[in-house]
Every structure is written in C-alpha cells, then in structure tokens.
Design a protein around this motif. Structure first.
Motif, PDB file in Angstrom:
ATOM      1  N   ALA A 188      -8.592   4.174   2.872  1.00 18.62           N
ATOM      2  CA  ALA A 188      -7.825   5.274   2.281  1.00 18.62           C
ATOM      3  C   ALA A 188      -8.381   6.623   2.719  1.00 18.62           C
ATOM      4  O   ALA A 188      -9.598   6.802   2.816  1.00 18.62           O
ATOM      5  CB  ALA A 188      -7.855   5.168   0.755  1.00 18.62           C
ATOM      6  N   PHE A 244      -1.205  -1.038  -4.302  1.00 18.29           N
ATOM      7  CA  PHE A 244      -2.268  -0.037  -4.208  1.00 18.29           C
ATOM      8  C   PHE A 244      -1.669   1.371  -4.178  1.00 18.29           C
ATOM      9  O   PHE A 244      -0.699   1.620  -3.456  1.00 18.29           O
ATOM     10  CB  PHE A 244      -3.091  -0.258  -2.936  1.00 18.29           C
ATOM     11  N   VAL A 301       0.854  -1.188   0.000  1.00 20.93           N
ATOM     12  CA  VAL A 301       0.000   0.000   0.000  1.00 20.93           C
ATOM     13  C   VAL A 301       0.889   1.236   0.000  1.00 20.93           C
ATOM     14  O   VAL A 301       1.677   1.449   0.925  1.00 20.93           O
ATOM     15  CB  VAL A 301      -0.929  -0.009   1.227  1.00 20.93           C
ATOM     16  N   VAL A 352      -9.371  -0.487   1.353  1.00 19.38           N
ATOM     17  CA  VAL A 352      -8.305  -0.982   0.483  1.00 19.38           C
ATOM     18  C   VAL A 352      -8.219  -2.497   0.609  1.00 19.38           C
ATOM     19  O   VAL A 352      -8.315  -3.235  -0.373  1.00 19.38           O
ATOM     20  CB  VAL A 352      -6.957  -0.322   0.854  1.00 19.38           C
ATOM     21  N   TYR A 400      -3.702   6.359   5.398  1.00 21.71           N
ATOM     22  CA  TYR A 400      -4.528   5.161   5.537  1.00 21.71           C
ATOM     23  C   TYR A 400      -4.867   4.921   7.009  1.00 21.71           C
ATOM     24  O   TYR A 400      -3.971   4.884   7.859  1.00 21.71           O
ATOM     25  CB  TYR A 400      -3.802   3.933   4.980  1.00 21.71           C
ATOM     26  N   VAL A 438      -6.666   3.287  -5.248  1.00 22.64           N
ATOM     27  CA  VAL A 438      -7.418   3.517  -4.012  1.00 22.64           C
ATOM     28  C   VAL A 438      -8.304   4.745  -4.178  1.00 22.64           C
ATOM     29  O   VAL A 438      -8.010   5.634  -4.977  1.00 22.64           O
ATOM     30  CB  VAL A 438      -6.475   3.695  -2.806  1.00 22.64           C
TER      31      VAL A 438
END
Length: 329
Positions: free
Chosen positions: A228, A174, A147, A222, A241, A216
């Motif tokens: 997000a 992501f 992420v 996510v 996040y 995202v």
C-alpha cells in the motif's frame, strides 16, 4: 546480372495486366458484398505477463462525465479545450474508462477495484465487470482479495450484487480505515448532493463485508507482492498499490490521475470530486515524479483501455506512453 531485354519487360507488363484484369472483378465483388453492422461491443479484457505474475485487465464500462470544464471548474476552459484538441480528444465530453485489474500471483487472484456495480448510474454500458471477468475465463468465486483504492461510487459499488450478496464470496476486502470511516458515516450519508449518494452506496457495499474487511497501512504489505502507498487528497484515505514480482514493478494508481492528457500535462489541476483538491495535486505530483524517475510501470484505472504503460517527465508535466499491444509490462 545483365538487364532484362525489352521484350521480357513487355511480357511482364502484359502478364501483370492480364492478372490484374482477372483479379479486379473478384475484388470488386467482395468489396460490394453486403454485410450487416453488428453494433455489438466485444468483451473488454486484456492479459499480459508481469514477472512471475499474470495481469488481466477487465473493463467495467465507460463513465460519461459530460462537459470537460465541469470536472475542472477552477481551470481555464480555453486551456482544457486546447489540450484535448491537440491530443485528438473530444472537447465536448469527458469519458473515463474503468479498468479493473486482476493480478494472478500464482497463489492468489487479487482484484483491484470493482466498478459501479449493478445500479449502473452512468448508463447501460457500465457495470460490466462480472460479465467481462467471465469472458476472460475468471469466475468471481476465484477472487481471493478485493483491493480498493478508495470508497467512491466507481470503485467499491461492485462489491455487493443486486441480490444483497457479495459478488466475490471468497474474497477478503482491503481498504484504508480513513476511507472506510469517511464513506460509511451515516450522518454524512444524510447530506444532500453527490457526497450523500456516495456514502449511501459505500455503506451498501462495505458494511455487509465488514467481518472480512482488513485495513491497509502505508508501506505495509497487503498480500504477498502488493504494498500500500498512501496518496490522500482525492479522498481522505486514497491509496495506490505497488505490485512487484522479481524485478518487475508497477503501481495501480486508482484515482491519482483520471485522464492521461489533462491530469498528466497539468498535474496540479484540481478535480471537482476531490475531497481536498490541493492535497490531491500534491500526492499526484509526488507519485508521478517517482514513477517517472524510477521507470515504474503504471496500472491506471481511468486511462484509455487497457491502462498499462509508463509516464515520463516532460515540460511542466508528464507524458503517457501506453504499453504496446502484446508486450509484457
């Protein structure tokens, strides 16, 4: 109880003196013993519980950005110097740790940001993520999701290894669409200066995983337990996040704030590497107020290792309260 007689006190002093005389040479010999200085930095990783989750903080090394004033060219130099000196920080150089977070939800291993990667543009003591992951008992193949807060050099350049293959072969990646589009723009990559270099590196790390990349969206989940939060300004699509497990709640803030003294005490300060400095300051102030008011935990990428703690509103800015060692967030 009656007081001890004088001869008892005298005997105690005599025994204590004799014992001290016997121990002192031993202690002295130990203190004088020669021992080589190792000079070896231990692996940077730290683990704590978080609700039903487990968080492992893994260092990628420290970024030496040089003179502090260079990072904040529009801010009075004297104020920066005073802030740093008052908080026992170097006034000569700005050093930013890189704290990558692995959240084990019990179903997935989620890695937040990936450091500078194999190119190590900031020197040999960066690009340590993979080594420190393994030291923490985590294999790159175990990572299910990578992420990304944004597309800068110290956040996505660890996705692809020197052999051109993904470092995390089983992971979905992501990032926001705005940041992906901006930092993989081939035309922008031909420009001079740091922006062109950042784009070239982002293309090298993001394009090879395009088929496993998901965009995202603000307020959307996510992966289970991770939501997000749009926080643009540092980059066009910078994203924080929220991580939640039961009643436990924390936010991975990415580059919302780079330094726990300068950018918390002066939350509206403008950073040299912001795409839109004013918007970045607005996002920072908005989320810091929320974190302080709701007492939400902080997972910080650039604060002093391990980057776990809380912020509190103080004066014109905020104070940083790091999590005590060994205490769960």
């Amino acid at each position: 109880m009656s007081a001890l007689p004088p001869f008892a006190l005298g005997r105690r002093r005599l025994l204590a003196g004799a014992l001290g005389a016997a121990i002192l040479p031993v202690l002295t010999r130990r203190a004088d013993a020669a021992a080589p200085i190792s000079g070896v930095r231990p692996a940077d990783w730290y683990r704590t519980r978080f609700g039903e989750f487990e968080i492992t903080v893994v260092g990628d090394g420290d970024l030496d950005l040089g003179e502090p004033a260079a990072g904040f060219p529009g801010h009075p130099r004297d104020d920066l110097t005073q802030l740093l000196r008052a908080n026992f920080r170097s006034t000569e150089k700005l050093v930013l740790p890189q704290n990558c977070f692995v959240v084990n939800t019990g179903r997935q291993m989620v890695l937040f940001d990936t450091g500078v990667g194999y190119t190590r543009p900031f020197g040999p003591h960066t690009g340590m993520l993979l080594a420190n992951l393994r030291a923490a008992g985590i294999m790159p193949e175990q990572i299910d999701a990578v992420v990304c807060s944004h597309g800068h050099i110290d956040h996505v350049w660890g996705i692809i290894g020197g052999d051109g293959k993904p470092n995390f072969p089983n992971a979905q990646v992501f990032i926001s669409k705005a940041d992906f589009d901006f930092w993989t723009d081939e035309a922008r990559g031909r420009t001079d200066g740091w922006v062109g270099v950042f784009v070239q590196g982002a293309r090298r790390n993001l394009l090879p995983v395009r088929e496993r990349l998901t965009f995202v969206e603000d307020g959307k989940e996510v992966v289970p337990g991770v939501i997000a939060v749009s926080s643009p300004g540092h980059t066009v699509g910078h994203t924080a996040y929220v991580v939640q497990s039961g009643n436990a709640k924390a936010m991975f803030i990415g580059d919302l704030a780079h330094h726990e003294v300068i950018m918390l005490r002066r939350p509206q300060i403008e950073f040299a590497y912001d795409t839109d400095p004013r918007q970045s300051a607005q996002s920072r102030l908005r989320l810091l107020r929320m974190l302080a008011q709701e007492r939400i935990g902080v997972m910080s990428y650039h604060f002093a290792f391990p980057g776990l703690g809380h912020v509190a509103a103080e004066g014109e800015g905020f104070g940083w309260y790091p999590l005590p060692w060994g205490v769960n967030l």
